[in-house]
Enzyme design. Structure first.
Site, PDB file in Angstrom:
ATOM      1  N   ASP A  14       0.840  -1.198   0.000  1.00  0.00           N
ATOM      2  CA  ASP A  14       0.000   0.000   0.000  1.00  0.00           C
ATOM      3  C   ASP A  14       0.873   1.244   0.000  1.00  0.00           C
ATOM      4  O   ASP A  14       2.023   1.206   0.454  1.00  0.00           O
ATOM      5  CB  ASP A  14      -0.873   0.036   1.269  1.00  0.00           C
ATOM      6  CG  ASP A  14      -2.065  -0.909   1.202  1.00  0.00           C
ATOM      7  OD1 ASP A  14      -2.280  -1.524   0.141  1.00  0.00           O
ATOM      8  OD2 ASP A  14      -2.777  -1.029   2.218  1.00  0.00           O
TER       9      ASP A  14
ATOM     10  N   GLN B 274      -0.653   6.773  -6.391  1.00  0.00           N
ATOM     11  CA  GLN B 274      -1.782   7.672  -6.110  1.00  0.00           C
ATOM     12  C   GLN B 274      -1.901   8.757  -7.190  1.00  0.00           C
ATOM     13  O   GLN B 274      -0.930   9.455  -7.488  1.00  0.00           O
ATOM     14  CB  GLN B 274      -1.558   8.338  -4.740  1.00  0.00           C
ATOM     15  CG  GLN B 274      -1.546   7.339  -3.595  1.00  0.00           C
ATOM     16  CD  GLN B 274      -0.688   7.821  -2.424  1.00  0.00           C
ATOM     17  OE1 GLN B 274       0.360   8.424  -2.622  1.00  0.00           O
ATOM     18  NE2 GLN B 274      -1.142   7.537  -1.209  1.00  0.00           N
TER      19      GLN B 274
ATOM     20  N   ARG C 181      -1.534  -0.932  -8.247  1.00  0.00           N
ATOM     21  CA  ARG C 181      -2.917  -0.547  -7.942  1.00  0.00           C
ATOM     22  C   ARG C 181      -2.935   0.975  -8.112  1.00  0.00           C
ATOM     23  O   ARG C 181      -2.085   1.660  -7.547  1.00  0.00           O
ATOM     24  CB  ARG C 181      -3.304  -0.896  -6.505  1.00  0.00           C
ATOM     25  CG  ARG C 181      -4.657  -0.291  -6.096  1.00  0.00           C
ATOM     26  CD  ARG C 181      -4.922  -0.375  -4.589  1.00  0.00           C
ATOM     27  NE  ARG C 181      -4.953  -1.730  -4.121  1.00  0.00           N
ATOM     28  CZ  ARG C 181      -4.553  -2.083  -2.893  1.00  0.00           C
ATOM     29  NH1 ARG C 181      -4.107  -1.188  -2.046  1.00  0.00           N
ATOM     30  NH2 ARG C 181      -4.602  -3.341  -2.512  1.00  0.00           N
TER      31      ARG C 181
ATOM     32  N   THR D  10     -11.233   2.143  -7.583  1.00  0.00           N
ATOM     33  CA  THR D  10     -12.124   3.307  -7.470  1.00  0.00           C
ATOM     34  C   THR D  10     -13.573   2.851  -7.377  1.00  0.00           C
ATOM     35  O   THR D  10     -13.923   1.770  -7.846  1.00  0.00           O
ATOM     36  CB  THR D  10     -11.957   4.254  -8.687  1.00  0.00           C
ATOM     37  OG1 THR D  10     -12.774   5.410  -8.489  1.00  0.00           O
ATOM     38  CG2 THR D  10     -12.330   3.600 -10.002  1.00  0.00           C
ATOM     39  N   HIS D  11     -14.374   3.717  -6.740  1.00  0.00           N
ATOM     40  CA  HIS D  11     -15.828   3.502  -6.753  1.00  0.00           C
ATOM     41  C   HIS D  11     -16.494   4.641  -7.497  1.00  0.00           C
ATOM     42  O   HIS D  11     -17.706   4.813  -7.428  1.00  0.00           O
ATOM     43  CB  HIS D  11     -16.388   3.468  -5.326  1.00  0.00           C
ATOM     44  CG  HIS D  11     -15.482   2.795  -4.356  1.00  0.00           C
ATOM     45  ND1 HIS D  11     -14.472   3.457  -3.694  1.00  0.00           N
ATOM     46  CD2 HIS D  11     -15.406   1.521  -3.971  1.00  0.00           C
ATOM     47  CE1 HIS D  11     -13.807   2.611  -2.923  1.00  0.00           C
ATOM     48  NE2 HIS D  11     -14.351   1.426  -3.074  1.00  0.00           N
TER      49      HIS D  11
HETATM   50  P1  FDA Z   1     -14.577   9.092  -4.549  1.00  0.00           P
HETATM   51  O1  FDA Z   1     -13.957   9.384  -3.225  1.00  0.00           O
HETATM   52  O2  FDA Z   1     -14.955  10.234  -5.420  1.00  0.00           O
HETATM   53  O3  FDA Z   1     -15.793   8.166  -4.313  1.00  0.00           O
HETATM   54  C1  FDA Z   1     -16.680   7.833  -5.358  1.00  0.00           C
HETATM   55  C2  FDA Z   1     -17.963   7.346  -4.750  1.00  0.00           C
HETATM   56  O4  FDA Z   1     -17.684   6.134  -4.040  1.00  0.00           O
HETATM   57  C3  FDA Z   1     -18.524   8.280  -3.678  1.00  0.00           C
HETATM   58  O5  FDA Z   1     -19.414   9.189  -4.208  1.00  0.00           O
HETATM   59  C4  FDA Z   1     -19.176   7.335  -2.721  1.00  0.00           C
HETATM   60  O6  FDA Z   1     -20.478   7.055  -3.164  1.00  0.00           O
HETATM   61  C5  FDA Z   1     -18.348   6.094  -2.806  1.00  0.00           C
HETATM   62  N1  FDA Z   1     -17.329   5.985  -1.761  1.00  0.00           N
HETATM   63  C6  FDA Z   1     -16.002   6.182  -1.906  1.00  0.00           C
HETATM   64  N2  FDA Z   1     -15.350   5.911  -0.765  1.00  0.00           N
HETATM   65  C7  FDA Z   1     -16.309   5.551   0.123  1.00  0.00           C
HETATM   66  C8  FDA Z   1     -16.295   5.140   1.464  1.00  0.00           C
HETATM   67  N3  FDA Z   1     -15.139   5.005   2.139  1.00  0.00           N
HETATM   68  N4  FDA Z   1     -17.487   4.842   2.072  1.00  0.00           N
HETATM   69  C9  FDA Z   1     -18.623   4.892   1.396  1.00  0.00           C
HETATM   70  N5  FDA Z   1     -18.701   5.275   0.114  1.00  0.00           N
HETATM   71  C10 FDA Z   1     -17.572   5.601  -0.516  1.00  0.00           C
HETATM   72  N6  FDA Z   1      -5.467   5.173  -0.879  1.00  0.00           N
HETATM   73  C11 FDA Z   1      -4.148   5.404  -0.597  1.00  0.00           C
HETATM   74  O7  FDA Z   1      -3.749   6.545  -0.428  1.00  0.00           O
HETATM   75  N7  FDA Z   1      -3.287   4.341  -0.506  1.00  0.00           N
HETATM   76  C12 FDA Z   1      -3.663   3.052  -0.707  1.00  0.00           C
HETATM   77  O8  FDA Z   1      -2.832   2.144  -0.625  1.00  0.00           O
HETATM   78  C13 FDA Z   1      -5.030   2.814  -1.011  1.00  0.00           C
HETATM   79  N8  FDA Z   1      -5.499   1.544  -1.232  1.00  0.00           N
HETATM   80  C14 FDA Z   1      -6.780   1.368  -1.698  1.00  0.00           C
HETATM   81  C15 FDA Z   1      -7.220   0.092  -2.049  1.00  0.00           C
HETATM   82  C16 FDA Z   1      -8.464  -0.084  -2.639  1.00  0.00           C
HETATM   83  C17 FDA Z   1      -8.892  -1.458  -3.068  1.00  0.00           C
HETATM   84  C18 FDA Z   1      -9.318   1.037  -2.836  1.00  0.00           C
HETATM   85  C19 FDA Z   1     -10.650   0.888  -3.497  1.00  0.00           C
HETATM   86  C20 FDA Z   1      -8.911   2.291  -2.420  1.00  0.00           C
HETATM   87  C21 FDA Z   1      -7.652   2.465  -1.841  1.00  0.00           C
HETATM   88  N9  FDA Z   1      -7.241   3.728  -1.410  1.00  0.00           N
HETATM   89  C22 FDA Z   1      -5.916   3.919  -1.090  1.00  0.00           C
HETATM   90  C23 FDA Z   1      -8.227   4.818  -1.226  1.00  0.00           C
HETATM   91  C24 FDA Z   1      -8.341   5.698  -2.451  1.00  0.00           C
HETATM   92  O9  FDA Z   1      -7.185   6.476  -2.575  1.00  0.00           O
HETATM   93  C25 FDA Z   1      -9.573   6.651  -2.338  1.00  0.00           C
HETATM   94  O10 FDA Z   1      -9.420   7.486  -1.245  1.00  0.00           O
HETATM   95  C26 FDA Z   1     -10.906   5.931  -2.213  1.00  0.00           C
HETATM   96  O11 FDA Z   1     -10.957   4.807  -3.027  1.00  0.00           O
HETATM   97  C27 FDA Z   1     -12.049   6.854  -2.622  1.00  0.00           C
HETATM   98  O12 FDA Z   1     -11.847   7.277  -3.955  1.00  0.00           O
HETATM   99  P2  FDA Z   1     -12.808   6.872  -5.184  1.00  0.00           P
HETATM  100  O13 FDA Z   1     -11.950   6.703  -6.372  1.00  0.00           O
HETATM  101  O14 FDA Z   1     -13.672   5.742  -4.833  1.00  0.00           O
HETATM  102  O15 FDA Z   1     -13.638   8.202  -5.448  1.00  0.00           O
END
Ligand code: FDA
Length: 301
Positions: free
Chosen positions: A125, A155, A176, A218-219
């Site tokens: 990570d 990132q 990732r 990502t979500h």
């Molecule tokens: P965004 O934050 O815009 O979210 C998109 C939508 O997803 C939101 O509108 C919401 O509906 C939903 N959502 C997102 N996060 C949510 C939550 N926690 N609870 C509920 N709903 C949520 N970061 C890092 O710095 N180092 C790392 O090693 C990792 N590792 C990692 C592994 C995996 C498998 C994932 C999916 C994510 C990470 N991250 C991470 C976190 C990543 O950097 C980021 O902060 C989150 O994934 C949220 O970003 P999104 O791309 O989902 O977009």
């Protein structure tokens, strides 16, 4: 920052564990490895892979790092014994990166060597900017020795990431890609979400161009759409990438991707340190509290 986010980030460290537990419950498998095994088996039954993570980061003694190293070794052995479709994610600070870099590298090396022996995989990570250089160097060294058994998180919010991809492109890359969760200074990171999203897409394009295997973490449905476009543009088969999502976040999007034939891996954290972990995450990213609160209000939690 909205008033809600400001309030969460200012008060979260004083909020009782029982309240934080309400927010954290959906995102953590439980306190024990058995909980992670149960959740992973359930996902595997739905055709979804997992990456298991034991909670605990920014530790203060070498004994704690050794404890977490042993837990990681146990996770790998358990995955093998229970025949789970899962790998391991670990945090370098959990292995002692901020105490003694060589000691941490040696701990991570021992874990990756075990993963190689079991034909499994370790994802390193990425934590905050104080760890970036050392984490990339650790990946570079281990990749030389165990090219198929170790991967790195990069990132999209960091201004340096395109250069990091180029610098690592001399050998096969296993990334990732995520937006990034830590609160970094503007000098190091893009702060505007529209720019971070464009950076994510540009990086994914760059990684695919270099034939990297990417876990698209990502979500954000806009980014999922862009990723699908890129997968199409590069004519990738479903073995050449995967989507990754966090436990408890948007199961509907998860299912949509699986139903369309994409490989998907869920991040399954467990451990007794769930309270400090959850508080830190909420402080760093108060949006999590907003999402969880909305889910609770919608009766989804
Ligand atoms: P965004 O934050 O815009 O979210 C998109 C939508 O997803 C939101 O509108 C919401 O509906 C939903 N959502 C997102 N996060 C949510 C939550 N926690 N609870 C509920 N709903 C949520 N970061 C890092 O710095 N180092 C790392 O090693 C990792 N590792 C990692 C592994 C995996 C498998 C994932 C999916 C994510 C990470 N991250 C991470 C976190 C990543 O950097 C980021 O902060 C989150 O994934 C949220 O970003 P999104 O791309 O989902 O977009």
């Amino acid at each position: 920052m909205s008033l809600f986010n400001w309030l969460v980030s200012k008060t979260i460290m004083h909020v009782p564990g029982s309240i934080v537990g309400l927010f954290a419950k959906a995102y953590i498998a439980g306190e024990e490895l058995n909980d992670a095994v149960r959740v992973t088996r359930d996902f595997n039954g739905q055709g979804i892979m997992a990456t298991i993570d034991v909670l605990g980061e920014f530790i203060t003694t070498k004994d704690e790092a050794t404890f977490f190293k042993n837990q990681c070794l146990e996770i790998l052995e358990t995955i093998e014994r229970e025949k789970l479709d899962a790998n391991l994610s670990l945090k370098p600070t959990q292995m002692g990166l901020l105490l003694d870099r060589d000691f941490a590298f040696e701990n991570i090396r021992e874990i990756v060597a075990k993963a190689a022996e079991l034909d499994n995989f370790v994802r390193i990570d990425m934590e905050d900017i104080a760890c970036t250089d050392a984490t990339i160097e650790c990946y570079r060294q281990l990749r030389d020795e165990f090219p198929k058994h170790v991967g790195l998180v990069l990132q999209a919010y960091l201004r340096r990431t395109p250069a990091d991809v180029e610098a690592l492109s001399d050998k096969a890359m296993h990334f990732r890609l995520c937006k990034g969760i830590y609160n970094e200074p503007r000098t190091a990171a893009w702060k505007d979400m529209a720019i971070i999203n464009r950076s994510f897409v540009a990086l994914l394009d760059r990684m695919f161009r270099h034939k990297a295997y990417v876990g698209i973490a990502t979500h954000d449905e806009k980014l999922v759409f862009e990723a699908l476009e890129l997968i199409d543009k590069y004519g990738l088969t479903s073995e050449q990438y995967e989507f990754q999502m966090l436990l408890g976040v948007d199961p509907e999007l998860r299912q949509l991707l699986v139903d369309q034939g994409h490989r998907l891996r869920v991040y399954v954290p467990f451990g007794k340190s769930w309270l400090p972990y959850s508080k830190r995450r909420l402080k760093e990213n108060p949006n999590i509290a907003r999402h969880a609160l909305l889910q609770i209000l919608r009766g989804k939690s």
